[in-house]
Design a protein around this motif. Sequence first.
Motif, PDB file in Angstrom:
ATOM      1  N   PRO A  30      -3.439 -28.831   3.551  1.00 14.34           N
ATOM      2  CA  PRO A  30      -2.143 -28.821   4.249  1.00 14.34           C
ATOM      3  C   PRO A  30      -2.298 -29.173   5.724  1.00 14.34           C
ATOM      4  O   PRO A  30      -3.252 -28.761   6.378  1.00 14.34           O
ATOM      5  N   ARG A  31      -1.345 -29.936   6.210  1.00 18.87           N
ATOM      6  CA  ARG A  31      -1.341 -30.305   7.624  1.00 18.87           C
ATOM      7  C   ARG A  31      -0.488 -29.292   8.389  1.00 18.87           C
ATOM      8  O   ARG A  31       0.338 -28.589   7.806  1.00 18.87           O
ATOM      9  N   ALA A  32      -0.633 -29.271   9.683  1.00 18.98           N
ATOM     10  CA  ALA A  32       0.076 -28.295  10.511  1.00 18.98           C
ATOM     11  C   ALA A  32       1.593 -28.453  10.388  1.00 18.98           C
ATOM     12  O   ALA A  32       2.334 -27.473  10.329  1.00 18.98           O
ATOM     13  N   GLU A  34       3.266 -29.314   7.893  1.00 19.61           N
ATOM     14  CA  GLU A  34       3.756 -28.841   6.599  1.00 19.61           C
ATOM     15  C   GLU A  34       3.971 -27.334   6.583  1.00 19.61           C
ATOM     16  O   GLU A  34       4.604 -26.798   5.668  1.00 19.61           O
ATOM     17  N   ALA A  35       3.478 -26.647   7.582  1.00 16.49           N
ATOM     18  CA  ALA A  35       3.639 -25.199   7.653  1.00 16.49           C
ATOM     19  C   ALA A  35       5.003 -24.813   8.225  1.00 16.49           C
ATOM     20  O   ALA A  35       5.409 -23.673   8.134  1.00 16.49           O
ATOM     21  N   ASP A  37       8.890 -24.545   8.153  1.00 12.63           N
ATOM     22  CA  ASP A  37       9.952 -24.528   7.157  1.00 12.63           C
ATOM     23  C   ASP A  37      11.159 -25.264   7.725  1.00 12.63           C
ATOM     24  O   ASP A  37      11.758 -24.818   8.716  1.00 12.63           O
TER      25      ASP A  37
END
Length: 168
Positions: A30-32, A34-35, A37
Amino acid sequence: MKCPVLLVAMLLPLVGACSAPKISPPSLAPRAAEAIDPRLPVERALVERRLSGSVTARIADYLAAARAGEAAFRAMLGPAQRAAAAAGPAQSESWISAQQSLSALEAARAATPMALSDIDALAAAAVKANDGIGTSELAAIQAAAQEAAAIDQAQRREIDALNARIGS
Protein backbone atom coordinates in the motif's frame (compact mmCIF):
# COMPACT_ATOMS: atom_id res chain seq x y z
CA MET A 1 19.19 -34.06 -41.69
CA LYS A 2 20.53 -30.75 -42.80
CA CYS A 3 17.06 -29.13 -42.67
CA PRO A 4 16.42 -29.72 -38.94
CA VAL A 5 19.83 -28.34 -38.01
CA LEU A 6 19.27 -25.28 -40.17
CA LEU A 7 15.79 -24.82 -38.70
CA VAL A 8 17.14 -25.00 -35.13
CA ALA A 9 19.89 -22.53 -36.03
CA MET A 10 17.30 -20.07 -37.35
CA LEU A 11 14.87 -20.45 -34.43
CA LEU A 12 17.42 -20.27 -31.61
CA PRO A 13 17.90 -16.45 -31.82
CA LEU A 14 14.11 -15.97 -31.96
CA VAL A 15 13.59 -18.03 -28.81
CA GLY A 16 16.19 -15.96 -26.99
CA ALA A 17 14.47 -12.73 -28.06
CA CYS A 18 11.18 -13.92 -26.59
CA SER A 19 12.49 -14.45 -23.10
CA ALA A 20 11.26 -12.09 -20.36
CA PRO A 21 13.51 -9.14 -19.51
CA LYS A 22 15.20 -9.18 -16.13
CA ILE A 23 13.36 -6.32 -14.36
CA SER A 24 11.74 -6.31 -10.98
CA PRO A 25 7.98 -5.62 -10.89
CA PRO A 26 6.64 -2.66 -8.90
CA SER A 27 5.79 -3.22 -5.29
CA LEU A 28 2.19 -4.08 -4.46
CA ALA A 29 2.53 -2.72 -0.92
CA PRO A 30 0.00 0.00 0.00
CA ARG A 31 1.09 3.52 -0.80
CA ALA A 32 0.70 6.43 1.60
CA ALA A 33 -2.08 8.03 -0.47
CA GLU A 34 -4.12 4.83 -0.25
CA ALA A 35 -4.32 5.20 3.52
CA ILE A 36 -6.47 8.35 3.18
CA ASP A 37 -10.20 7.65 3.28
CA PRO A 38 -11.76 9.77 0.49
CA ARG A 39 -15.15 9.73 2.24
CA LEU A 40 -13.87 11.76 5.16
CA PRO A 41 -14.29 15.52 4.88
CA VAL A 42 -11.17 17.61 4.74
CA GLU A 43 -11.07 19.65 7.92
CA ARG A 44 -10.49 23.27 7.13
CA ALA A 45 -11.11 26.21 9.37
CA LEU A 46 -13.62 28.70 8.02
CA VAL A 47 -12.25 32.15 7.56
CA GLU A 48 -14.08 34.96 9.31
CA ARG A 49 -14.42 37.64 6.68
CA ARG A 50 -17.07 40.26 6.07
CA LEU A 51 -19.30 39.83 3.08
CA SER A 52 -18.04 42.27 0.49
CA GLY A 53 -20.34 44.60 -1.36
CA SER A 54 -19.27 43.20 -4.73
CA VAL A 55 -20.17 39.65 -3.70
CA THR A 56 -23.52 40.84 -2.37
CA ALA A 57 -24.20 42.70 -5.62
CA ARG A 58 -23.26 39.70 -7.75
CA ILE A 59 -25.47 37.40 -5.69
CA ALA A 60 -28.34 39.85 -6.12
CA ASP A 61 -27.73 39.98 -9.89
CA TYR A 62 -27.68 36.19 -10.17
CA LEU A 63 -30.87 35.83 -8.13
CA ALA A 64 -32.53 38.52 -10.25
CA ALA A 65 -31.58 36.54 -13.35
CA ALA A 66 -33.00 33.33 -11.83
CA ARG A 67 -36.22 35.12 -10.95
CA ALA A 68 -36.41 36.63 -14.45
CA GLY A 69 -35.99 33.13 -15.85
CA GLU A 70 -38.83 32.00 -13.60
CA ALA A 71 -41.06 34.84 -14.81
CA ALA A 72 -40.32 34.03 -18.46
CA PHE A 73 -40.92 30.35 -17.75
CA ARG A 74 -44.28 31.00 -16.05
CA ALA A 75 -45.37 33.21 -18.97
CA MET A 76 -44.70 30.36 -21.41
CA LEU A 77 -46.01 27.57 -19.19
CA GLY A 78 -49.74 28.11 -19.86
CA PRO A 79 -49.46 27.93 -23.66
CA ALA A 80 -47.16 24.90 -23.37
CA GLN A 81 -49.65 23.11 -21.08
CA ARG A 82 -52.51 23.83 -23.48
CA ALA A 83 -50.46 22.58 -26.43
CA ALA A 84 -49.50 19.44 -24.51
CA ALA A 85 -53.13 18.79 -23.58
CA ALA A 86 -54.14 19.10 -27.23
CA ALA A 87 -51.27 16.98 -28.53
CA GLY A 88 -52.32 14.08 -30.71
CA PRO A 89 -50.31 11.02 -31.65
CA ALA A 90 -46.56 11.30 -32.28
CA GLN A 91 -45.59 13.11 -35.48
CA SER A 92 -49.04 14.71 -35.86
CA GLU A 93 -49.39 18.47 -36.33
CA SER A 94 -50.65 18.96 -32.77
CA TRP A 95 -47.80 16.85 -31.37
CA ILE A 96 -45.26 18.92 -33.31
CA SER A 97 -46.88 22.11 -32.03
CA ALA A 98 -46.64 20.79 -28.46
CA GLN A 99 -42.98 19.94 -29.01
CA GLN A 100 -42.33 23.46 -30.26
CA SER A 101 -44.07 24.93 -27.22
CA LEU A 102 -41.98 22.71 -24.98
CA SER A 103 -38.80 23.90 -26.73
CA ALA A 104 -39.85 27.51 -26.22
CA LEU A 105 -40.49 26.74 -22.55
CA GLU A 106 -37.00 25.24 -22.21
CA ALA A 107 -35.50 28.33 -23.85
CA ALA A 108 -37.46 30.63 -21.54
CA ARG A 109 -36.00 28.96 -18.45
CA ALA A 110 -32.40 29.15 -19.68
CA ALA A 111 -31.59 32.05 -17.34
CA THR A 112 -32.36 29.98 -14.24
CA PRO A 113 -29.79 27.18 -14.61
CA MET A 114 -27.27 29.77 -15.83
CA ALA A 115 -27.80 31.80 -12.65
CA LEU A 116 -27.37 28.66 -10.56
CA SER A 117 -24.13 27.93 -12.37
CA ASP A 118 -22.94 31.51 -11.83
CA ILE A 119 -23.64 31.24 -8.10
CA ASP A 120 -21.57 28.05 -7.93
CA ALA A 121 -18.79 29.76 -9.87
CA LEU A 122 -18.89 32.66 -7.43
CA ALA A 123 -18.26 30.27 -4.55
CA ALA A 124 -15.43 28.58 -6.42
CA ALA A 125 -13.84 31.93 -7.25
CA ALA A 126 -14.02 33.00 -3.60
CA VAL A 127 -12.30 29.81 -2.50
CA LYS A 128 -9.61 30.18 -5.14
CA ALA A 129 -8.97 33.88 -4.58
CA ASN A 130 -8.84 33.76 -0.80
CA ASP A 131 -7.69 30.17 -0.18
CA GLY A 132 -10.98 29.60 1.58
CA ILE A 133 -14.39 31.11 1.95
CA GLY A 134 -15.67 33.27 4.74
CA THR A 135 -18.59 32.14 6.84
CA SER A 136 -20.74 35.10 5.81
CA GLU A 137 -19.87 34.55 2.14
CA LEU A 138 -20.64 30.87 2.45
CA ALA A 139 -24.02 31.51 4.09
CA ALA A 140 -25.04 34.09 1.48
CA ILE A 141 -23.93 31.90 -1.43
CA GLN A 142 -25.66 28.83 0.00
CA ALA A 143 -28.92 30.73 0.52
CA ALA A 144 -28.79 32.07 -3.04
CA ALA A 145 -27.96 28.62 -4.42
CA GLN A 146 -30.88 27.08 -2.52
CA GLU A 147 -33.32 29.62 -3.91
CA ALA A 148 -32.07 29.25 -7.48
CA ALA A 149 -32.02 25.44 -7.16
CA ALA A 150 -35.61 25.42 -5.90
CA ILE A 151 -36.71 27.46 -8.91
CA ASP A 152 -34.74 25.20 -11.25
CA GLN A 153 -36.18 21.99 -9.75
CA ALA A 154 -39.76 23.28 -9.96
CA GLN A 155 -39.25 24.18 -13.60
CA ARG A 156 -37.70 20.79 -14.32
CA ARG A 157 -40.70 19.02 -12.73
CA GLU A 158 -43.12 21.00 -14.92
CA ILE A 159 -41.13 20.16 -18.06
CA ASP A 160 -40.91 16.50 -17.11
CA ALA A 161 -44.68 16.40 -16.60
CA LEU A 162 -45.26 17.98 -20.01
CA ASN A 163 -42.83 15.55 -21.63
CA ALA A 164 -44.73 12.66 -20.06
CA ARG A 165 -48.05 14.07 -21.28
CA ILE A 166 -46.78 14.60 -24.83
CA GLY A 167 -45.02 11.26 -24.91
CA SER A 168 -41.64 12.52 -26.08
